[in-house]
Design an enzyme around this catalytic site. Structure first.
Site, short mmCIF file in Angstrom:
data_model
loop_
_atom_site.label_atom_id
_atom_site.label_comp_id
_atom_site.label_asym_id
_atom_site.label_seq_id
_atom_site.Cartn_x
_atom_site.Cartn_y
_atom_site.Cartn_z
N HIS A 81 0.87 -1.10 -0.15
CA HIS A 81 0.08 0.04 0.14
C HIS A 81 0.82 1.18 0.14
O HIS A 81 0.99 2.23 -0.77
CB HIS A 81 -0.80 -0.12 1.16
CG HIS A 81 -1.90 -1.40 1.12
ND1 HIS A 81 -3.47 -0.78 1.24
CD2 HIS A 81 -1.65 -2.52 1.24
CE1 HIS A 81 -3.94 -1.98 1.37
NE2 HIS A 81 -2.93 -3.01 1.10
N ASP A 84 -6.17 5.60 2.03
CA ASP A 84 -6.23 4.20 1.65
C ASP A 84 -7.73 3.73 1.65
O ASP A 84 -8.45 3.98 2.64
CB ASP A 84 -5.46 3.48 2.62
CG ASP A 84 -5.00 2.03 2.04
OD1 ASP A 84 -3.91 1.73 1.79
OD2 ASP A 84 -6.22 1.03 1.96
O1 LIG Z 1 12.49 -8.84 -3.45
C1 LIG Z 1 11.57 -8.35 -3.73
C2 LIG Z 1 10.19 -8.60 -3.68
C3 LIG Z 1 8.99 -7.72 -3.85
N1 LIG Z 1 9.44 -6.57 -4.20
C4 LIG Z 1 8.21 -5.29 -4.39
O2 LIG Z 1 7.61 -5.67 -3.36
C5 LIG Z 1 6.00 -5.19 -3.99
C6 LIG Z 1 5.07 -6.49 -3.56
O3 LIG Z 1 3.86 -6.02 -3.79
P1 LIG Z 1 2.78 -6.90 -4.11
O4 LIG Z 1 3.11 -7.59 -5.37
O5 LIG Z 1 1.42 -6.23 -4.34
O6 LIG Z 1 2.56 -7.75 -3.05
P2 LIG Z 1 2.55 -7.69 -1.58
O7 LIG Z 1 3.55 -7.31 -0.82
O8 LIG Z 1 2.05 -9.09 -0.76
O9 LIG Z 1 0.90 -6.88 -1.30
C7 LIG Z 1 -0.04 -6.78 -0.79
O10 LIG Z 1 -0.86 -5.55 -0.98
C8 LIG Z 1 -1.12 -5.70 -2.52
C9 LIG Z 1 -1.87 -4.42 -2.78
O11 LIG Z 1 -3.07 -4.19 -1.98
C10 LIG Z 1 -2.21 -7.15 -2.53
O12 LIG Z 1 -2.17 -7.25 -3.89
C11 LIG Z 1 -1.46 -8.18 -1.95
O13 LIG Z 1 -2.46 -9.32 -1.93
C12 LIG Z 1 -0.80 -8.00 -0.65
O14 LIG Z 1 -0.31 -9.24 -0.14
C13 LIG Z 1 6.33 -5.20 -5.35
O15 LIG Z 1 6.18 -3.68 -5.80
C14 LIG Z 1 7.79 -5.75 -5.77
O16 LIG Z 1 8.24 -5.20 -6.62
C15 LIG Z 1 10.86 -5.89 -4.20
O17 LIG Z 1 10.95 -4.87 -4.57
N2 LIG Z 1 11.92 -7.01 -4.08
#
Ligand SMILES: O=c1ccn([C@@H]2O[C@H](COP(=O)(O)OP(=O)(O)O[C@H]3O[C@H](CO)[C@@H](O)[C@H](O)[C@H]3O)[C@@H](O)[C@H]2O)c(=O)[nH]1
Length: 484
Positions: free
Chosen positions: A28, A127
């Site tokens: 978020h 949010d």
């Molecule tokens: O090694 C890593 C792994 C991830 N990321 C970043 O981390 C973010 C991850 O975001 P997302 O893919 O949305 O997963 P979550 O962190 O699990 O996000 C939560 O928030 C999202 C938006 O609300 C929801 O869709 C998901 O289900 C919820 O778990 C992305 O921008 C990735 O690029 C990195 O930079 N490096």
């Protein structure tokens, strides 16, 4: 902690001032920072309200992201408590505790901030899971726009849950009921199964606290003055038409990562990773053949059991493909059998694998050596994959990830839905399907969708125009308030 705003560009009269307030969770904060940068670029003054914990993390682990934002004209961070102890675990099971705590401690603090005559706020973008912000905004008479960080398809499914429950389609009656089609999400009747509903719907009791909370928060979107979604019309047009019947003012401005690059090409660091990044994997990727590597990452919160980790590991190794795998320090729940990695896995990983704790994901997805993405289908990862023309294998874990997975496979044809199966043979088979057997077909769909995504954020595209609408609406709110 409050940062004094640095002098910004010379605005004619007062610049509009927007307070942006994300839920304290990486997926978020990360995407609302991107929105903040786009608005700041358009000359809007931004106060970014971060939880104390997230702010500390940002300053300590991502000082480059912090200083980049601090250098944006008219941008300031402010912090607010989330009311929870510092070491409170942030997992999906604690979701209601976080929201309840925010709802009980933050409204008076927010109200004080908004009634500070020295720095009048013209619009709040909060949010879309924090309806208490709407209540405060209405009390003080400031317009509020919701930002929901999930896909439109997930938003719509959440929105329809009361009808699904009324029709007796929930609760789900055990594993054998998972493939039953759901009839009460208009537009998805032909393909949405019980298993694809947001994971909160798996509760045995339809009155489950998490389920009820997420439904009431989603429904409260109709009380906001607008809804921002990180998606684009060519991806989710039919679903968006359904939502517009309830929330008429929707600004679809995604994919935000591509939008930032389109509007601010000199910004080469848009990923806003809030954790320390290990860049050594890029040197490893540089030495791998083109499109030969499967990238594996399950986002910032999903966890897995140790035996699931081993199944994935065998599947990757047995596929005989190269792999880059993000294993966060907190990815594995429970510590049983720690350090007992079978020797053959260790050996094969040294030969053709690379494991890292946290990587620059967008850069990895754009690397020429990467040919596929095994993802949990968090919405940011899904969009980043679309922009990078990267076919996906989806292993959804919770919340919106199940429905995103279904859309990736069944609707957008961008990859394979592994559902919640976790078996080395399935992993092996799907990796080979994605990288070899069905590669050409997936690449064709991935190219098509990436082109549509890029078109939407370039001048004249739907997301580009919708961001301009949002900026103009904020300017109007500011001039109305200055004139009143
Ligand atoms: O090694 C890593 C792994 C991830 N990321 C970043 O981390 C973010 C991850 O975001 P997302 O893919 O949305 O997963 P979550 O962190 O699990 O996000 C939560 O928030 C999202 C938006 O609300 C929801 O869709 C998901 O289900 C919820 O778990 C992305 O921008 C990735 O690029 C990195 O930079 N490096």
């Amino acid at each position: 902690m409050e940062q004094v705003p640095r002098p910004g560009p010379k605005y004619a009269c007062y610049p509009p001032h927007v307070l942006i307030w994300p839920l304290p969770a990486l997926g978020h904060v990360n995407s609302m920072l991107k929105l903040a940068e786009l608005l700041s670029h358009a000359g809007i003054k931004i106060t970014f309200l971060n939880s104390e914990h997230y702010h500390e993390r940002l300053v300590r682990h991502s000082s480059d992201v912090f200083s980049r934002y601090m250098n944006l004209p008219g941008f300031q961070f402010k912090t607010i408590t989330d009311g929870l102890p510092k070491d409170h675990p942030q997992t999906v099971d604690n979701f209601h505790e976080l929201l309840n705590s925010l709802a009980s401690v933050t409204p008076p603090l927010l109200k004080d901030m908004l009634t500070d005559a020295k720095s009048p706020v013209h619009c709040i973008i909060s949010d879309g899971l924090m309806s208490f912000a709407i209540d405060v905004a209405k009390q003080v008479g400031i317009p509020i726009i919701y930002f929901r960080t999930v896909s439109a398809c997930a938003f719509w499914a959440y929105f329809c849950i009361p009808e699904i429950i009324d029709a007796g389609e929930l609760p789900i009656k055990g594993n054998e009921d998972m493939d039953r089609l759901i009839k009460h999400v208009p537009g998805m009747e032909k393909f949405l199964r019980c298993r694809d509903l947001p994971s909160f719907c798996r509760a045995e009791d339809p009155m489950d606290m998490n389920l009820q909370l997420v439904v009431s928060e989603t429904r409260s979107s109709v009380r906001a003055d607008g809804l921002v979604l990180n998606t684009f019309e060519d991806l989710e047009g039919p679903v968006l038409s359904q939502i517009r019947a309830h929330c008429p003012k929707i600004y679809t401005i995604g994919p935000l990562n591509a939008h930032l690059k389109a509007r601010i090409p000199e910004n080469t660091h848009s990923s806003n990773s809030l954790w320390e990044v290990d860049r050594s994997c890029i040197a490893w990727l540089d030495n791998q053949p083109s499109k030969s590597v499967i990238f594996v990452s399950f986002g910032s919160v999903a966890v897995m059991q140790r035996d699931q980790l081993i199944e994935f590991w065998y599947g990757l190794v047995n596929s005989h493909k190269r792999f880059l795998w993000v294993i966060r320090p907190d990815l594995i729940s429970g510590k049983d059998g720690e350090n007992q990695i079978p020797k053959e896995l260790d050996k094969a990983t040294k030969e053709r694998g690379y494991i890292a704790g946290w990587v620059p994901q967008e850069e990895v997805l754009g690397h020429k050596a990467v040919g596929g993405f095994l993802t949990h289908c968090g919405w940011n990862s899904t969009l980043e994959s679309i922009v990078a023309r990267m076919p996906m294998i989806c292993w959804p874990s919770f919340a919106d990830q199940q429905i995103n997975s279904r859309f990736v496979d069944e609707v957008w044809k961008l990859g394979l839905d592994m559902k919640d199966l976790c078996d080395r043979k399935i992993v092996e088979k799907m990796v080979n399907e994605l990288l070899v057997e069905r590669r050409a077909a997936f690449m064709k769909s991935a190219d098509r969708m990436a082109n549509l995504a890029i078109k939407s954020v370039n001048e004249g595209g739907s997301s580009y125009c919708n961001l301009d609408h949002l900026i103009n609406d904020i300017r109007m709110m500011s001039s109305k308030s200055e004139n009143s």
